[in-house]
Design an enzyme around this catalytic site. Structure first.
Site, PDB file in Angstrom:
ATOM      1  N   ASP A  88       0.851  -1.183   0.000  1.00  0.00           N
ATOM      2  CA  ASP A  88       0.000   0.000   0.000  1.00  0.00           C
ATOM      3  C   ASP A  88       0.894   1.243   0.000  1.00  0.00           C
ATOM      4  OD1 ASP A  88      -2.280   1.565   0.219  1.00  0.00           O
ATOM      5  OD2 ASP A  88      -2.560   1.207   2.357  1.00  0.00           O
ATOM      6  N   GLU A 128       2.678   5.118  -3.992  1.00  0.00           N
ATOM      7  CA  GLU A 128       2.694   6.069  -5.126  1.00  0.00           C
ATOM      8  C   GLU A 128       4.055   6.788  -5.285  1.00  0.00           C
ATOM      9  OE1 GLU A 128      -1.025   4.725  -4.107  1.00  0.00           O
ATOM     10  OE2 GLU A 128       0.212   5.946  -2.782  1.00  0.00           O
TER      11      GLU A 128
END
Length: 926
Positions: free
Chosen positions: A510, A513
């Site tokens: 997770d 980005e």
């Protein structure tokens, strides 16, 4: 003087000269008007534009200013390509004309819309000239020269054009600096050894201005025409535009919206960002690939292999503009000609997806906020108590000590090793979350992951060469540099240490980005060309460093400015590799951030959605888009992540989610539980039933994943993939198919007991009863009480199913039931791939069974094309044949008479077959 080149694979390049002002087209078309004008529309366009401007001028009392030059009035509104795309700038005539562009004000668009650009390129705006073009073994090489500077700094005067006719259906066009090397995406792509012999496309060039014109030979459709606007190639601003042959365009992720993109002045930004899925925002991943449907049902795809911040502007011409702020223009064009083939051809370049372990296709359960391993365990036991299928239990960050990777909360999660042992005893699996941000504040010597990463120099660095410090869940953090191979080894060692205590089965990566609760770093970002580039695409937050690290951060391979969109891919690669080394089995990884080729290493979930009906709908275009992107293992958080679900919403969402290729129910902290055991007996039963339906279909689903791994087939599939000639399917995104055979029509709104869905032309059979529906290609209203999900089997299909158990392990030992859905010609076909469900490279090593099923002339045959020992224990128990028009008098199994049943709805059932899967047989009804 303008000239163009008709290029084929059989003749040398030769110039054909057109008169000044003629648009480039293949020879045989004669003298041509500008690309957007056809068959005498020029006068109409001029009159319309002139009249429109005059009317607006009268209405506005002259606020439009001086009359624009005639060359500007010639350009219809829909064909105005934006010359001043900067956001948050009021574009004035002076600003526009400083760029030598046309300025015509238009009425302001509706709120939230972009509208017609006021500043746009005139037809004679300076561009590049194709100075030379020479044949090569694989295609050709050319030199492009710009005589006049464009308006962004460090304009590149000379460009190299490389064209390779890679296959008959794939064209590769690359434009880069002719003199200096530039950053290129470090992605393994195929290298062809010979030029395509019979391409189904023809390629032409305009010399001045330079432009590419690509056509489909069979129809003459113009797939690309880049002469519509100037090519700009500056160091940090690269732009190329094209006309499109239709408005039916898909792809260009990751975004939330309908499957079919609007071309009404719609700009899509590609820059990985941690934000709850919201319309018009750039989301977690970047996929610069689109698929476009052409008139008549053909399809093509275009992939720009570029990882820099990017936006794609769509306009109603129809037209498209690529804008990126680094790298090169490296295009692959896939000619299909049908949409399934386009996606296969795309994956031939980026790589086919990995074969998942069979348990990955079971039901997964998770939430943030279980609070303890004992509470987690209680949920697992409750699921078992109600005999609800579950293959994997997950934990979010609350299992960690202080939210630090590779640690365990020794108080609340002390029993986690025992829980994992219990899961394994019951044929279940354990998955945990990991974030790439490594806590940097622990006392020296107390937290090995940071100490060792620092010692080995494995973190993103600032421009000053120090670890860049941001803030994520544990507080201040450094960020692992997965572009460095040494980081992969460190990641593996950390996972090995943790695995010794908690033998996990899969990993959930997770925040990659990468996400940062700060903008840039604890010290902000330095001034300079990376953090403050000459042009910033329309990213959320208006800055490249918004809620992520500084674009100037240094990584092993390049600067973060270039690598940001690759961060999740590189972490997935490291994580999959580590899992293989630790477990010796197929890895299971689910990643939030993704980039082309991600399917080789991980699946994806659609992020932090909300418990709302619209979020449930948006999950369908989301999962179908990722099917286009070569990531078939995809799903959304069932019942919604944030907010509080309702029993009705969760029941309907469990029904839909049972048909996500990746099916996980996940919930945030401080909300009421939403696992199936938390609801009333009626809702719980409906959820259990639909999961049992999913588990019964695992042999079919697993075979679809084998086809995805082997040749790039999609698993969850838009209807138009199977019915490309049916224009009514092109906009459908409230239904989908599994493979070519199973139509899923979920309920997506509250308070209803029916659903209207499109049923393509042909005969379809109710999955549960075998009753037939004959459709001419129409919307049909279907009964849908709260406990029912509509499923229909396409005529001509054979689905391998299995008596379901509560885990994939239990299910796999049960007898198979083959469902035959006869076509109008009384034929059908299907197949089954079977292996041990977890070993690496079973197909490549030959450790599998593959069986083909066929029906013709009232004879069913099972033909074993490849067999392995794994399938010897599996039997085919039942054959159900839908659409048998006349009651048989007898049924013969390998010539021996067998008892059977026949129902009024034309369903023939033969039970107790007892045939080994790896034993070919035939069954005839007379």
């Amino acid at each position: 003087m303008k000239s163009y080149q008709k290029l084929t694979t059989t003749q040398p390049a030769a110039c054909q000269v057109e008169e000044e002002g003629a648009a480039p087209m293949p020879s045989g078309h004669g003298k041509l008007a500008p690309w957007w004008v056809g068959s005498g529309l020029l006068v109409a366009a001029v009159l319309l534009s002139t009249v429109t401007v005059w009317v607006l001028r009268q209405v506005s009392g002259g606020w439009l200013g001086p009359t624009p030059p005639p060359k500007c009035l010639l350009v219809p509104e829909s064909h105005r390509f934006d010359c001043y795309p900067e956001r948050h700038v009021v574009v004035t005539r002076e600003l526009c004309e400083s760029r030598r562009c046309c300025f015509i004000q238009s009425p302001p668009p509706a709120e939230g819309k972009q509208g017609v650009p006021w500043c746009f390129y005139p037809p004679d705006f300076p561009s590049y000239t194709l100075e030379s073009l020479n044949q090569t073994a694989l295609g050709m090489v050319g030199l492009l020269v710009r005589r006049e500077k464009a308006y962004y700094p460090r304009d590149i005067e000379k460009l190299r054009l490389d064209v390779e006719f890679e296959t008959d259906t794939r064209l590769h066009i690359k434009i880069t600096d002719a003199a200096n090397p530039r950053y290129e995406v470090p992605l393994d792509v195929p290298r062809v050894m010979k030029r395509a012999e019979n391409p189904i496309y023809s390629l032409n060039f305009s010399r001045d201005p330079f432009g590419v014109l690509l056509q489909r030979k069979a129809t003459g459709a113009v797939l690309l025409n880049t002469t519509v606007a100037p090519l700009i190639f500056a160091d940090q601003f690269l732009q190329i535009s094209t006309s499109l042959p239709s408005k039916f365009l898909y792809g260009l992720g990751e975004h939330r919206g309908s499957l079919l993109h609007s071309l009404d002045w719609n700009t899509l930004t590609l820059w990985a960002r941690d934000v709850s899925p919201t319309e018009s925002f750039n989301l977690y991943g970047a996929h610069p690939f689109y698929l476009l449907m052409e008139e008549g049902g053909n399809a093509h795809g275009v992939f720009l292999l570029n990882s820099n911040a990017m936006e794609v502007a769509l306009q109603p011409a129809p037209g498209l503009t690529w804008r990126t702020i680094g790298g090169v223009l490296d295009f692959y064009i896939f000619l299909g000609p049908d949409p399934n083939m386009v996606i296969q051809q795309y994956q031939q370049v980026i790589g086919f997806p990995a074969m998942p372990p069979i348990w990955a296709l079971g039901f997964h359960l998770c939430r943030w906020g279980y609070g303890s391993s004992n509470e987690t365990w209680q949920t697992v036991r409750a699921m078992r108590n109600y005999q609800i299928p579950q293959d994997a239990q997950w934990n979010d960050i609350d299992y960690m000590d202080g939210y630090r990777d590779f640690t365990l909360d020794s108080q609340k999660f002390a029993s986690l090793p025992s829980l994992v042992e219990d899961l394994h005893k019951h044929g279940q699996h354990y998955v945990m979350i990991l974030d790439p941000g490594i806590s940097s504040t622990s006392p020296q010597g107390s937290y090995w992951p940071f100490d060792e990463g620092l010692r080995r120099g494995l973190f993103l660095n600032t421009t000053q060469g120090q670890p860049l410090i941001g803030q994520v869940w544990p507080g201040f953090t450094a960020f692992a540099d997965f572009s460095n191979p040494d980081t992969h080894q460190w990641w593996l060692e950390n996972l090995q240490h943790f695995y010794a205590h908690v033998p996990f089965d899969g990993l959930w990566i997770d925040m990659n980005e990468p996400s940062n609760f700060m903008d840039g770093s604890e010290d902000g970002c330095p001034p300079g060309e990376f953090d403050s580039p000459p042009y910033t695409p329309a990213v959320l937050g208006d800055s490249l460093s918004a809620k992520t690290v500084c674009a100037s951060a240094k990584q092993k391979v390049s600067v973060h400015y270039n690598l940001h969109n690759l961060y999740g891919l590189m972490e997935a690669k490291a994580t999959a590799s580590a899992l293989i080394k630790i477990r010796g089995k197929r890895p299971f990884v689910i990643s939030r951030s993704t980039f082309p080729s991600q399917g080789r290493y991980s699946g994806h979930w659609l992020g932090d959605n909300r418990s709302q009906w619209k979020d449930m709908y948006y999950s369908i275009p989301g999962l179908l888009s990722f099917s286009l992107f070569g990531i078939p293992l995809v799903g959304a958080d069932i019942c919604g992540f944030s907010g509080s679900t309702s029993e009705e919403l969760c029941t309907r969402w469990m029904q839909l989610g049972a048909f996500y290729p990746f099916a996980r129910n996940h919930n945030t902290q401080n909300e009421k539980a939403q696992d199936p055991t938390a609801f009333s007996p009626a809702a719980r039963t409906a959820m259990k039933d639909v999961l049992l339906t999913r588990y019964s279909l695992l042999p079919f689903l697993y075979t679809l994943f084998h086809r995805a791994h082997l040749q790039g087939d999609t698993v969850a599939r838009p209807l138009f993939f199977e019915f490309p000639w049916d224009v009514a399917t092109w906009e459908l995104d409230r239904q989908f198919l599994w493979g070519r055979s199973l139509l899923v029509t979920p309920v997506l709104e509250p308070g209803v007991d029916s659903v209207t869905g499109y049923v393509p032309q042909g005969t379809w059979y109710d999955f549960y009863t075998g009753s037939s529906v004959n459709s001419s290609g129409e919307m049909l209203k279907m009964s849908a009480p709260l406990e029912h999900l509509n499923l229909h089997i396409r005529e001509g299909s054979i689905l391998p199913t299995q008596k379901p158990g509560t885990t994939t392990e239990m299910t796999r030992g049960n007898p198979l039931r083959l469902i035959v859905a006869l076509s109008s010609h009384a034929t059908a076909w299907g197949d089954l791939f079977w292996d041990d469900g977890e070993s690496l490279d079973t197909f490549e090593k030959g450790n599998y069974s593959y069986v083909v099923f066929n029906v013709t002339q009232n004879i069913f045959t099972s033909t074993v094309l490849h067999a392995s020992t794994e399938a010897t224990k599996i039997t085919i128990g039942t054959l159900s044949i839908f659409g048998v028009e006349k009651p048989p008098s007898k049924v013969l199994l390998n010539g021996q008479e067998k008892p059977f049943s026949y129902l009024d709805n034309q369903v023939l059932t033969v039970s107790d077959l007892g045939m080994s899967l790896i034993q070919g047989f035939s069954l005839q009804w007379l």
